[in-house]
Motif scaffolding. Sequence first.
Motif, PDB file in Angstrom:
ATOM      1  N   MET A   1      45.943  25.324  16.829  1.00  0.00           N
ATOM      2  CA  MET A   1      47.129  25.232  17.686  1.00  0.00           C
ATOM      3  C   MET A   1      46.766  24.569  19.024  1.00  0.00           C
ATOM      4  O   MET A   1      45.689  24.840  19.559  1.00  0.00           O
ATOM      5  N   ASN A   2      47.637  23.701  19.514  1.00  0.00           N
ATOM      6  CA  ASN A   2      47.391  23.075  20.818  1.00  0.00           C
ATOM      7  C   ASN A   2      47.389  24.126  21.917  1.00  0.00           C
ATOM      8  O   ASN A   2      48.070  25.141  21.804  1.00  0.00           O
ATOM      9  N   LYS A   3      46.642  23.835  22.971  1.00  0.00           N
ATOM     10  CA  LYS A   3      46.652  24.772  24.102  1.00  0.00           C
ATOM     11  C   LYS A   3      48.032  24.784  24.738  1.00  0.00           C
ATOM     12  O   LYS A   3      48.662  23.739  24.874  1.00  0.00           O
ATOM     13  N   VAL A   4      48.501  25.984  25.082  1.00  0.00           N
ATOM     14  CA  VAL A   4      49.773  26.038  25.809  1.00  0.00           C
ATOM     15  C   VAL A   4      49.481  26.338  27.275  1.00  0.00           C
ATOM     16  O   VAL A   4      48.547  27.067  27.598  1.00  0.00           O
ATOM     17  N   TYR A   5      50.265  25.724  28.132  1.00  0.00           N
ATOM     18  CA  TYR A   5      50.104  25.918  29.576  1.00  0.00           C
ATOM     19  C   TYR A   5      51.254  26.763  30.103  1.00  0.00           C
ATOM     20  O   TYR A   5      52.365  26.712  29.569  1.00  0.00           O
ATOM     21  N   SER A   6      50.962  27.488  31.177  1.00  0.00           N
ATOM     22  CA  SER A   6      52.076  28.206  31.814  1.00  0.00           C
ATOM     23  C   SER A   6      52.070  27.941  33.316  1.00  0.00           C
ATOM     24  O   SER A   6      51.026  27.989  33.970  1.00  0.00           O
ATOM     25  N   VAL A   7      53.257  27.634  33.797  1.00  0.00           N
ATOM     26  CA  VAL A   7      53.456  27.392  35.225  1.00  0.00           C
ATOM     27  C   VAL A   7      54.449  28.437  35.723  1.00  0.00           C
ATOM     28  O   VAL A   7      55.540  28.568  35.172  1.00  0.00           O
ATOM     29  N   ALA A   8      54.047  29.208  36.724  1.00  0.00           N
ATOM     30  CA  ALA A   8      54.915  30.256  37.272  1.00  0.00           C
ATOM     31  C   ALA A   8      55.474  29.790  38.608  1.00  0.00           C
ATOM     32  O   ALA A   8      54.715  29.373  39.485  1.00  0.00           O
ATOM     33  N   ALA A 120      56.208  32.448  26.479  1.00  0.00           N
ATOM     34  CA  ALA A 120      55.027  31.757  27.015  1.00  0.00           C
ATOM     35  C   ALA A 120      53.832  31.801  26.068  1.00  0.00           C
ATOM     36  O   ALA A 120      52.865  31.067  26.255  1.00  0.00           O
ATOM     37  N   LYS A 121      53.894  32.673  25.055  1.00  0.00           N
ATOM     38  CA  LYS A 121      52.765  32.763  24.114  1.00  0.00           C
ATOM     39  C   LYS A 121      52.685  31.532  23.231  1.00  0.00           C
ATOM     40  O   LYS A 121      51.616  31.080  22.875  1.00  0.00           O
ATOM     41  N   THR A 122      53.837  31.007  22.858  1.00  0.00           N
ATOM     42  CA  THR A 122      53.846  29.929  21.862  1.00  0.00           C
ATOM     43  C   THR A 122      54.292  28.581  22.413  1.00  0.00           C
ATOM     44  O   THR A 122      54.300  27.591  21.696  1.00  0.00           O
ATOM     45  N   ASN A 123      54.711  28.546  23.686  1.00  0.00           N
ATOM     46  CA  ASN A 123      55.185  27.287  24.269  1.00  0.00           C
ATOM     47  C   ASN A 123      54.523  27.055  25.619  1.00  0.00           C
ATOM     48  O   ASN A 123      54.230  28.007  26.339  1.00  0.00           O
ATOM     49  N   SER A 124      54.345  25.773  25.974  1.00  0.00           N
ATOM     50  CA  SER A 124      53.993  25.466  27.357  1.00  0.00           C
ATOM     51  C   SER A 124      55.269  25.659  28.162  1.00  0.00           C
ATOM     52  O   SER A 124      56.311  25.095  27.821  1.00  0.00           O
ATOM     53  N   VAL A 125      55.191  26.471  29.210  1.00  0.00           N
ATOM     54  CA  VAL A 125      56.422  26.820  29.935  1.00  0.00           C
ATOM     55  C   VAL A 125      56.308  26.575  31.436  1.00  0.00           C
ATOM     56  O   VAL A 125      55.221  26.645  32.015  1.00  0.00           O
ATOM     57  N   ILE A 126      57.465  26.315  32.017  1.00  0.00           N
ATOM     58  CA  ILE A 126      57.619  26.474  33.462  1.00  0.00           C
ATOM     59  C   ILE A 126      58.617  27.611  33.565  1.00  0.00           C
ATOM     60  O   ILE A 126      59.757  27.499  33.099  1.00  0.00           O
TER      61      ILE A 126
END
Length: 225
Positions: A1-8, A120-126
């Motif tokens: 799985m590609n790395k997912v990023y999270s932006v808060a 946020a576990k499965t998607n790159s999110v803002i």
Amino acid sequence: MNKVYSVAIDGPAGAGKSTMARRAAAELNFVYVDTGAIYRTVAYAVAEHSIRPDETEKIDALLPKLDLKLAWKDGVQHMYLDGRDVSTKIRLPEVSAMASKVSALPPVRAFLLDTQRNVAKTNSVIMDGRDIGTVVLPDADVKIYLSASAQVRAKRRFLELQEQGRRDTYEEVLQDMIERDYRDMHREIAPLKQAEDAVLLDTSELSLEESIEALLIIIRERLAL
Ligand code: DC
């Protein structure tokens, strides 16, 4: 799985979080998660059941009965309550005030925690809100605290409401904003505050385009994108 990023992205009402986060997410191909909309939907349900924000036992009993869903259409988050799309209705100022009160209740915050984390576990999110960098995603790859003076934020919100044909005066909007800031920053659980490792971005003197540009520079630098 590609790395997912999270932006808060956290900050007070009217700082431009949702507009900026939505645009930045589109630019980076991330999912934009508007957590305020989730609290607003709970507040809307509470009001619809004629429950007052201080009737905590009734609110506790209502939570497990709520059928709450998030869905994305063309990158825009929609909120569903019992199968109905309530995305527009939850924007009314009455719902804003209710959301600010209902979101101070610990059971409401606990109830919504997994909903937010799961995206946020499965998607790159803002993801934007009040406690994303401090509570919901404490390990976020980038944390930004977005702010602007109360006067600037009230003016922006006032113009938005005017465009929608509402007649609220600037003074009313400012007063409402000051009260909401106070409640959001002084509640016992998950109060709005800047995380220690968050970058402060003050948009008081910036246009929307300048603010988005500044936001994207911070995110790209941190994620090395
Ligand atoms: O961002 P907004 O104005 O749509 O949020 C509505 C209310 O929900 C806000 O007054 C505080 C609350 N909220 C919260 O407590 N925690 C979040 N992560 C997002 C919103």
